[in-house]
Design a protein around this motif. Sequence first.
Motif, PDB file in Angstrom:
ATOM      1  N   GLY B 326       0.809  -1.215   0.000  1.00 33.57           N
ATOM      2  CA  GLY B 326       0.000   0.000   0.000  1.00 33.57           C
ATOM      3  C   GLY B 326       0.840   1.262   0.000  1.00 33.57           C
ATOM      4  N   GLU B 327       2.150   1.127  -0.245  1.00 32.64           N
ATOM      5  CA  GLU B 327       3.032   2.305  -0.252  1.00 32.64           C
ATOM      6  C   GLU B 327       3.703   2.421  -1.612  1.00 32.64           C
ATOM      7  N   LYS B 328       4.207   3.638  -1.883  1.00 34.64           N
ATOM      8  CA  LYS B 328       5.024   3.837  -3.078  1.00 34.64           C
ATOM      9  C   LYS B 328       6.376   3.151  -2.836  1.00 34.64           C
ATOM     10  N   PRO B 329       6.958   2.561  -3.884  1.00 36.81           N
ATOM     11  CA  PRO B 329       8.270   1.925  -3.685  1.00 36.81           C
ATOM     12  C   PRO B 329       9.337   2.955  -3.316  1.00 36.81           C
ATOM     13  N   LEU B 330      10.174   2.601  -2.349  1.00 37.49           N
ATOM     14  CA  LEU B 330      11.240   3.502  -1.913  1.00 37.49           C
ATOM     15  C   LEU B 330      12.467   3.402  -2.813  1.00 37.49           C
ATOM     16  N   LEU B 331      12.619   2.259  -3.460  1.00 37.58           N
ATOM     17  CA  LEU B 331      13.756   2.091  -4.362  1.00 37.58           C
ATOM     18  C   LEU B 331      13.264   2.102  -5.802  1.00 37.58           C
ATOM     19  N   ASN B 332      14.084   2.666  -6.689  1.00 37.68           N
ATOM     20  CA  ASN B 332      13.690   2.750  -8.092  1.00 37.68           C
ATOM     21  C   ASN B 332      13.886   1.432  -8.817  1.00 37.68           C
ATOM     22  N   ASN B 333      13.073   1.230  -9.800  1.00 39.31           N
ATOM     23  CA  ASN B 333      13.264   0.145 -10.746  1.00 39.31           C
ATOM     24  C   ASN B 333      13.922   0.744 -11.980  1.00 39.31           C
ATOM     25  N   VAL B 334      14.795   0.008 -12.627  1.00 39.77           N
ATOM     26  CA  VAL B 334      15.339   0.511 -13.886  1.00 39.77           C
ATOM     27  C   VAL B 334      14.237   0.396 -14.933  1.00 39.77           C
ATOM     28  N   GLU B 335      14.061   1.427 -15.731  1.00 42.08           N
ATOM     29  CA  GLU B 335      13.059   1.396 -16.803  1.00 42.08           C
ATOM     30  C   GLU B 335      13.309   0.152 -17.661  1.00 42.08           C
ATOM     31  N   THR B 336      12.271  -0.636 -17.884  1.00 37.47           N
ATOM     32  CA  THR B 336      12.477  -1.910 -18.562  1.00 37.47           C
ATOM     33  C   THR B 336      11.525  -2.079 -19.734  1.00 37.47           C
ATOM     34  N   ILE B 394      14.415  -8.834 -22.313  1.00 36.32           N
ATOM     35  CA  ILE B 394      14.007  -7.507 -21.878  1.00 36.32           C
ATOM     36  C   ILE B 394      15.163  -6.557 -22.209  1.00 36.32           C
ATOM     37  N   ALA B 395      14.907  -5.251 -22.180  1.00 38.15           N
ATOM     38  CA  ALA B 395      15.993  -4.309 -22.431  1.00 38.15           C
ATOM     39  C   ALA B 395      15.893  -3.154 -21.455  1.00 38.15           C
ATOM     40  N   GLN B 396      17.051  -2.607 -21.089  1.00 34.98           N
ATOM     41  CA  GLN B 396      17.089  -1.487 -20.150  1.00 34.98           C
ATOM     42  C   GLN B 396      18.079  -0.442 -20.641  1.00 34.98           C
ATOM     43  N   PRO B 397      17.819   0.828 -20.335  1.00 30.37           N
ATOM     44  CA  PRO B 397      18.820   1.850 -20.666  1.00 30.37           C
ATOM     45  C   PRO B 397      20.012   1.695 -19.723  1.00 30.37           C
ATOM     46  N   THR B 398      21.210   2.106 -20.159  1.00 26.66           N
ATOM     47  CA  THR B 398      22.340   2.082 -19.223  1.00 26.66           C
ATOM     48  C   THR B 398      22.194   3.281 -18.307  1.00 26.66           C
ATOM     49  N   LEU B 399      22.454   3.057 -17.037  1.00 27.97           N
ATOM     50  CA  LEU B 399      22.300   4.139 -16.067  1.00 27.97           C
ATOM     51  C   LEU B 399      23.600   4.918 -15.989  1.00 27.97           C
ATOM     52  N   ALA B 400      23.486   6.158 -15.537  1.00 31.07           N
ATOM     53  CA  ALA B 400      24.696   6.945 -15.288  1.00 31.07           C
ATOM     54  C   ALA B 400      25.234   6.528 -13.924  1.00 31.07           C
ATOM     55  N   LEU B 401      25.905   5.387 -13.903  1.00 33.30           N
ATOM     56  CA  LEU B 401      26.334   4.817 -12.631  1.00 33.30           C
ATOM     57  C   LEU B 401      27.418   5.648 -11.976  1.00 33.30           C
ATOM     58  N   SER B 402      27.320   5.742 -10.659  1.00 29.02           N
ATOM     59  CA  SER B 402      28.413   6.390  -9.948  1.00 29.02           C
ATOM     60  C   SER B 402      29.587   5.423  -9.904  1.00 29.02           C
ATOM     61  N   THR B 403      30.767   5.938  -9.673  1.00 28.60           N
ATOM     62  CA  THR B 403      31.951   5.076  -9.612  1.00 28.60           C
ATOM     63  C   THR B 403      32.553   5.144  -8.226  1.00 28.60           C
ATOM     64  N   VAL B 404      33.379   4.165  -7.911  1.00 28.54           N
ATOM     65  CA  VAL B 404      34.173   4.227  -6.684  1.00 28.54           C
ATOM     66  C   VAL B 404      35.629   3.982  -7.082  1.00 28.54           C
ATOM     67  N   PRO B 405      36.580   4.412  -6.259  1.00 25.32           N
ATOM     68  CA  PRO B 405      37.979   4.242  -6.638  1.00 25.32           C
ATOM     69  C   PRO B 405      38.483   2.832  -6.381  1.00 25.32           C
ATOM     70  N   ILE B 406      39.354   2.362  -7.239  1.00 25.46           N
ATOM     71  CA  ILE B 406      40.105   1.140  -6.923  1.00 25.46           C
ATOM     72  C   ILE B 406      41.586   1.500  -6.926  1.00 25.46           C
ATOM     73  N   PHE B 407      42.385   0.606  -6.339  1.00 31.27           N
ATOM     74  CA  PHE B 407      43.810   0.841  -6.247  1.00 31.27           C
ATOM     75  C   PHE B 407      44.483   0.210  -7.460  1.00 31.27           C
TER      76      PHE B 407
END
Lengths: 313, 465
Positions: B326-336, B394-407
């Motif tokens: 009965g609530e709106k989803p708190l997490l997004n779904n990728v457009e599919t 199914i197909a999805q757009p690529t998201l503008a993903l954030s990155t994290v650093p690696i060594f």
Amino acid sequence: MLGKTAGGLFWMFRYLERSENNARLLDAGFRIALTRSASASEEWKSVLKTAGSVTDYEALHGTYESKKVIDFLLRDLANPSSVISIMKAARDNARLVRTALTREVWEATNEGWITLKELLDQPVPEKDLPDALSIIRKQNALVRGATHGTMLRNDGFHFTQLGTFMERADNTARILDVKYYLLLPSIAKIGSSLDNVQWETILRSVSAQRAYRWLNGDQISPANIAEFLILHRQMPRSLAYCAQQVDESLGFLQEEYGVEHESCRLANMVHQKLKTGQIGEIFEEGLHEYIEGFLFNNSSLGAQIERDYRFQG
Amino acid sequence: MLGETESVREPYLDYNEWFQGEDPARIQRKAGQAEAFFRKTGITFNVYGTDEADERLIPFDVVPRVISAREWRKLSRGIEQRVSALNAFLHDIYHRQEILRAGRVPFELIANNEAFLPQMVGVDPPGDIYTHIVGTDIVRTGPDEFFVLEDNARTPSGVSYMLENRETMLQMFPELFSRIPIQQVSNYPTNLRRSLGACAPTKCEGKPVVAVLTPGIHNSAYFEHSFLADQMGAELVEGHDLRVVDGRIAMRTTQGYTAIDVLYRRVDDEYLDPLNFNPDSMLGVPGIMDVFRSGGITIANAPGTGIADDKALYSYMPEIVEFYTGEKPLLNNVETFRCSDPQQLQYVLDNLAALVVKEVHGSGGYGMLVGPAASKAEVEEFRKKLIERPTNYIAQPTLALSTVPIFTEKGLAPRHVDLRPFVLMSPDRIDITAGGLTRVAMSEGSLVVNSSQGGGTKDTWVLEE
């Protein structure tokens, strides 16, 4: 404990013990080959015979050359008794029973496997053989040390002990069996001392030259050596010592589980017989016959343990 | 690690301060030690079809991924909502099927789905729990913005890496943990044991007996199976250790057969019971489904849960969440885009080079097309596949993903990551371990993080409040 786990522990420790025994045998054989090139070929044959690998070896090689024998015993994957094959089997069993091992025992086994795999990746040149053999013994000592230092003394521990001492007894008995003609006190040899090099191989293969000398001084006689390896209860590789350990571990399981099994009765019988045995009587019965009898009983006991504790199903 | 303004993002401040004071050569050395540590402890995965010599290590990166307490709170609320909805959906779909009657999810999607098990219709699993263990794959696209990629309600793997990554970091950089307050992950095995025990069946007498079912030492995830059994103090069993005795599933012990109450199985549905599913399976236990139906054993996760993380169903998750909570989803779904729909298929075909196309039943990064990274020939090959069997994709757009650093040898470098937090569900509560498994694409610009495709992992830190 799962029957499969009990079986895995039993076999893991049998294999570990076997790889160490093979390294010891190889060490003894190599020493002879170095010092007595004339008898080297015979000596290598007897080493292979003790390891139960003569047929497999002859199918691949015609002559008993040091290089070929060493390679066959150490690193030939086609030889199921080579150190590398046995260590692989030990590690596979360790993976199977990972949940019954402490982290230290598992890591010692896994590291041992990684070390040996690297060590035996190439043929071992003769000049490096003593070092290589000592590394193999050391890796096994680490597993044993971790086992004794960290494992709960529960049923699992006793299955590891059963594996170790069943295998060790088998190995000592085989060495005696292959060398029995040396130890037969024939009329001609009564009173004469044994060939220095030959008795040394026997003792060297169980790493007991010093212990023997400490007990017997320079009295090197067939009866003394046979008594030492069969009946001496303080000698950790003697049949009597192994039988006592097996008897104790099965006794523990009987008490813990509250069930009397046939294997426990058999082991107790074997132990009692060795406890009260006299070397004179053994020679009277015939050393070869005596050892054959022991080997037969040992292998029936192994099969009985497997049934009693449901290793298979 | 860097925010949009190229300054160090807030959660990374403490780590960055430490890092700036370190000699890169020392960190490089530590990275080498980490590999030896993983090899020694046997944390490897087997590669199918290769010799055992090819037990591979998953590349490990020594730079942790840091998540703030606030971000984590938001994320875990969203996950909890989603997992509750999934569990309610599973109960519904195997009982009254209200959501189908209401027309919110099309009937065909269930009726024609291989992951739907008719054998589960009308069956009540103990405590009404279907999804005991869920690993939700999540990506972050911006501050406080998370998308769910997959729900993994079948048998999510990787939790052993989450635990061992932390263990390795503790061994290598103990000083970091006294400087920076990080929430612990080591309570996972205890929680798992408790959570599984809380789902014991009615026939359980006394303390629940828990066992982990593995296909055996040649399975690629065997390390994880033995690790979990070991950490929980549960038995690790294979199908041939088990049989039906007096209406219960019992394991062969050194003292005879002993009943199991909860079976955490790492064997797929179709191999679980040769009498009910694949008759050739040697991995399962004949008759276990009958015992399950009669309340003699808990199977975790319950058979048939696969329907909930089917990729075709994924696009309906917003409706599913709303319908049951009965609530709106708190997490997004990728457009599919559903290729089964002719209009959407046309859109996908027209924009193939910009989209990610996935097989509906695929997993592990196999059978997918990453449009922006694919060659023209690869795109054309996929076009043919799509036209041939549109319902399979199914197909999805690529998201503008954030990155994290690696060594890297040249210092820190940004890479794409995803996150798999692990969720435990029992009748009385939902536990989410603070953190999860961060998977990282090891090559520059790549979006593929699966270990079977060369991806690596890193420790995930959720900071204390």
